[in-house]
Write an enzyme that holds these catalytic residues in place. Structure first.
Site, PDB file in Angstrom:
ATOM      1  N   HIS A 142      18.732 -10.876 -38.593  1.00  9.43           N
ATOM      2  CA  HIS A 142      17.396 -10.761 -39.155  1.00  9.43           C
ATOM      3  C   HIS A 142      17.444 -10.613 -40.676  1.00  9.43           C
ATOM      4  O   HIS A 142      16.695 -11.270 -41.404  1.00  9.43           O
ATOM      5  CB  HIS A 142      16.672  -9.564 -38.549  1.00  9.43           C
ATOM      6  CG  HIS A 142      16.324  -9.749 -37.104  1.00  9.43           C
ATOM      7  ND1 HIS A 142      15.548  -8.855 -36.391  1.00  9.43           N
ATOM      8  CD2 HIS A 142      16.653 -10.726 -36.224  1.00  9.43           C
ATOM      9  CE1 HIS A 142      15.403  -9.274 -35.153  1.00  9.43           C
ATOM     10  NE2 HIS A 142      16.081 -10.401 -35.023  1.00  9.43           N
ATOM     11  N   SER A 180      15.955 -15.784 -34.149  1.00  8.06           N
ATOM     12  CA  SER A 180      15.303 -14.749 -34.946  1.00  8.06           C
ATOM     13  C   SER A 180      15.651 -14.829 -36.425  1.00  8.06           C
ATOM     14  O   SER A 180      14.807 -14.549 -37.281  1.00  8.06           O
ATOM     15  CB  SER A 180      15.666 -13.357 -34.401  1.00  8.06           C
ATOM     16  OG  SER A 180      15.297 -13.230 -33.059  1.00  8.06           O
TER      17      SER A 180
END
Length: 310
Positions: free
Chosen positions: A260, A214
């Protein structure tokens, strides 16, 4: 370009012969060097025909097609993304075949800031020497598992997690590779992954495990925003997509917002460096130096984390 002297006409005949095949008469000459060439040595050119040597010299002198930001234009812009997807899927299969979430591979590949001793009652912080014989040691970055800052970005346990990340990579990756070129796209991906891992090292639970691509995917989102802004494209749909992913990051439990955030910031920085580099013969050097400095800064931040916890 070295040119061989054209063969003299055949004695007593006065007819020119091919410079590569002296036994063949010909009245055709190369458009570049004027040497006589027979049908076997003739290559179509924009005007007339050229000899094999001139065709080879022209190919060497022709500048390869490049993207708007200096990279070599890939013949297949999906190739790097497919290779990365294959690597992620391969690691997931290895984990699934060796126990899934209980696989020893997860313990070795997942990013954990500090090592922890896992016992029947749960993990606890003891030295590795004390843990041996009393529990299972789960290595961490600070106590020597340095590879985890990269390996964790190719590690998935849940199929849905893998599927979402790889779908995003398959959609976004080829677009960026076509714009940046293969080498620059790969540098963007890996640097975003590393940036996400560094933020995890500093701000996540030091004994918790973090896995998934991610961070790198968020770096690609950021890069696409930077490129879209640079070329003046309509960014509304992309901004909405990124906004939805941000909401999911904080609304769904057990998602690493640190990875993230770090990946997004790293991707934005690298993309800005690549697309805003000054045009000209020094652009590639400027981009390379910038990428090296960003990478060294991230590695220095990781080393500082080791020092802070030692």
């Amino acid at each position: 370009m070295n040119q061989s002297p054209a063969p003299e006409p055949a004695p007593g005949v006065g007819v020119p012969v091919c410079y590569r095949h002296p036994d063949r008469e010909t009245y055709i000459r190369c458009q570049r060097c004027s040497r006589p060439i027979c049908p076997d040595c003739m290559h179509d050119a924009s005007v007339g025909f050229q000899c094999p040597e001139c065709i080879s010299a022209g190919a060497r002198q022709t500048r390869q097609n490049r993207t708007a930001y200096g990279g070599l234009r890939p013949t297949d812009a999906t190739r790097t993304s497919i290779a990365l997807i294959s690597l992620n899927v391969g690691v997931w299969l290895a984990i699934a075949l060796t126990g899934g979430s209980g696989s020893r591979l997860v313990d070795l590949l997942a990013l954990r800031t500090n090592g922890v001793c896992l016992t029947g009652d749960g993990g606890f912080d003891v030295p590795r020497a004390v843990c041996e014989g009393n529990g299972t040691w789960l290595p961490g970055f600070v106590d020597g598992a340095l590879w985890q800052v990269l390996s964790s970005g190719f590690t998935h346990v849940q199929l849905m997690h893998l599927g979402f990340n790889m779908l995003a990579l398959y959609i976004i990756g080829p677009q960026l590779e076509a714009v940046l070129g293969r080498a620059r796209f790969l540098a963007l991906y890996l640097t975003s992954l590393l940036a996400g891992s560094v933020v995890v090292l500093w701000f996540a639970n030091q004994y918790g495990a973090t896995v998934g691509a991610s961070g790198a995917i968020y770096g690609l989102f950021a890069a696409l925003l930077v490129v879209a802004r640079k070329i003046g494209a309509d960014m509304r749909q992309l901004v909405i997509l990124v906004g939805i992913n941000v909401v999911i990051t904080f609304a769904v439990p057990n998602i690493s917002w640190q990875g993230h955030l770090g990946g997004f910031l790293g991707g934005a920085l690298v993309a800005a460096l690549l697309v805003h580099a000054p045009r000209g013969p020094r652009r590639s050097a400027f981009q390379l130096v910038g990428l090296v400095l960003v990478t060294l800064s991230l590695l220095a931040a990781a080393v500082l984390r080791i020092a802070a916890l030692s």
